[in-house]
Design a protein around this motif. Sequence first.
Motif, mmCIF file in Angstrom:
data_model
loop_
_atom_site.group_PDB
_atom_site.id
_atom_site.type_symbol
_atom_site.label_atom_id
_atom_site.label_comp_id
_atom_site.label_asym_id
_atom_site.label_seq_id
_atom_site.Cartn_x
_atom_site.Cartn_y
_atom_site.Cartn_z
ATOM 1 N N UNK A 90 0.914 -1.224 -0.111
ATOM 2 C CA UNK A 90 0.085 -0.065 -0.021
ATOM 3 C C UNK A 90 0.916 1.257 0.078
ATOM 4 N N UNK A 91 1.740 1.121 0.707
ATOM 5 C CA UNK A 91 2.800 2.323 0.764
ATOM 6 C C UNK A 91 3.430 2.807 -0.617
ATOM 7 N N UNK A 92 3.947 1.402 -0.925
ATOM 8 C CA UNK A 92 4.731 1.614 -2.256
ATOM 9 C C UNK A 92 3.632 2.236 -3.502
ATOM 10 N N UNK A 93 2.161 1.411 -3.592
ATOM 11 C CA UNK A 93 1.559 2.143 -4.522
ATOM 12 C C UNK A 93 1.212 3.615 -4.328
ATOM 13 N N UNK A 94 1.048 4.013 -2.988
ATOM 14 C CA UNK A 94 1.067 5.597 -2.877
ATOM 15 C C UNK A 94 2.050 6.318 -3.214
ATOM 16 N N UNK A 95 3.268 5.641 -3.066
ATOM 17 C CA UNK A 95 4.645 6.441 -3.460
ATOM 18 C C UNK A 95 4.481 6.581 -5.098
ATOM 19 N N UNK A 104 3.913 14.917 -15.037
ATOM 20 C CA UNK A 104 3.316 16.317 -16.035
ATOM 21 C C UNK A 104 3.653 17.557 -15.520
ATOM 22 N N UNK A 105 4.032 17.716 -14.110
ATOM 23 C CA UNK A 105 4.546 18.849 -13.841
ATOM 24 C C UNK A 105 6.029 19.262 -13.585
ATOM 25 N N UNK A 106 6.812 18.162 -13.896
ATOM 26 C CA UNK A 106 8.226 18.442 -13.885
ATOM 27 C C UNK A 106 8.823 18.387 -15.308
ATOM 28 N N UNK A 107 9.983 19.356 -15.653
ATOM 29 C CA UNK A 107 10.381 19.311 -16.736
ATOM 30 C C UNK A 107 11.840 18.164 -16.914
ATOM 31 N N UNK A 108 12.217 17.897 -15.669
ATOM 32 C CA UNK A 108 13.420 17.316 -15.522
ATOM 33 C C UNK A 108 13.080 15.794 -14.984
ATOM 34 N N UNK A 109 13.201 14.801 -16.190
ATOM 35 C CA UNK A 109 12.799 13.196 -15.959
ATOM 36 C C UNK A 109 13.886 12.533 -15.036
ATOM 37 N N UNK A 110 15.004 12.995 -14.794
ATOM 38 C CA UNK A 110 15.852 12.398 -13.890
ATOM 39 C C UNK A 110 15.201 12.071 -12.385
ATOM 40 N N UNK A 111 14.740 13.199 -11.766
ATOM 41 C CA UNK A 111 14.142 12.795 -10.438
ATOM 42 C C UNK A 111 13.262 11.946 -10.406
ATOM 43 N N UNK A 112 12.275 11.835 -11.472
ATOM 44 C CA UNK A 112 11.339 10.957 -11.619
ATOM 45 C C UNK A 112 11.975 9.434 -11.744
ATOM 46 N N UNK A 113 12.807 9.314 -12.521
ATOM 47 C CA UNK A 113 13.541 7.920 -12.742
ATOM 48 C C UNK A 113 14.295 7.663 -11.510
ATOM 49 N N UNK A 118 14.274 3.820 -6.988
ATOM 50 C CA UNK A 118 14.412 3.708 -5.453
ATOM 51 C C UNK A 118 13.086 2.923 -4.795
ATOM 52 N N UNK A 119 11.948 3.155 -5.653
ATOM 53 C CA UNK A 119 10.649 2.429 -5.293
ATOM 54 C C UNK A 119 10.878 0.957 -5.671
ATOM 55 N N UNK A 120 11.339 0.815 -6.957
ATOM 56 C CA UNK A 120 11.259 -0.581 -7.389
ATOM 57 C C UNK A 120 12.685 -1.461 -6.514
ATOM 58 N N UNK A 121 13.509 -0.698 -6.239
ATOM 59 C CA UNK A 121 14.540 -1.382 -5.130
ATOM 60 C C UNK A 121 14.019 -1.852 -3.928
ATOM 61 N N UNK A 122 13.117 -1.017 -3.361
ATOM 62 C CA UNK A 122 12.356 -1.186 -2.024
ATOM 63 C C UNK A 122 11.603 -2.427 -2.297
ATOM 64 N N UNK A 123 10.817 -2.500 -3.325
ATOM 65 C CA UNK A 123 9.953 -3.582 -3.688
ATOM 66 C C UNK A 123 10.507 -4.990 -3.927
#
Length: 328
Positions: A90-95, A104-113, A118-123
Amino acid sequence: MSLQSVPATPNNFAVWFNYAMGTSPALRKTIDILIGNKRKFDSAINHELYVTYVNPQSNAGTAAGDFPEQLQGVISTARQFLAAAISDNRTQIEALGEVSSQVETTSDPRSIIEKLVTELSKATTRASTLEANFAETSHELDKIRDSLKLAEQRSNTDALTGLANRRSLDEFFRSALIATMETGEPLSTLMIDIDHFKKFNDSFGHQVGDQVLRLVAKVMLDSVRDVDHAARYGGEELIAVLPGTDLAACAAIAERIRRRISEARLTRRATGEEISSVTVSIGVAQFRMAESAEAMIERCDRALYQAKQSGRNRTVTEKDIDGDVAAA
């Protein structure tokens, strides 16, 4: 049910309801045989009818519901693992939802990646931990299952001879008699008594007496089929129940057992001294439709008594019993 004096319990009612409705021809045939032979519907027969024809899973369900504390502990731990995994998911889904809203609100995709990695590593870490925890739990369950299986075997086995004990014999008899009445196939028993058994104990000691018992038990066990049931009846008496076997065939097996035992030679382990030959007397009887196990065993015992009275080291069937013994 009233005519047959069957207690009006839910299980008994289910049996007789199915009998009245004719849903099970085998059940109807068995009850008709019991009624025709004026057999009493005691608690053992009523229970066997229920678990055989109405609810075969009831015995297993009773055993499964009686969990030992160790098993309850494993189940509790497994539930905690699952609860933690559900919470983490549930925590991961929220993250991931937050990351998705930022696309849609950021112009820098690096932070998203970076956040996604990080989330996939936690999973991955959580999945590996959960898998390890459940592997350990599975191992614990295997150990509990093996322990329960061993305990069940011990509860049904005579420790000295390795044969079935009286508890196991009684259970086998109940199901075997029902099956015999259903199919019409023969069922026979042979009862063995070791001749002059007290002499072995008095002359050589109880350890030799135990050795003699184990010898006779092994010969009997080696001489019957896997579908047969060999048990220690009590003291130096052993018994075997042979489904699908008539009186003549059972007598032939009994005679083979008798000969093999008489030909065997025992030596005293401590000294190497040869012990006098062992002989047995055997009585044989065949099931009569709808009678009780006790009635068949009683005829088998009378035949055994006749064998001992006639000089021992012989096999006697119920047909061989003379009038005086049969009337006793």
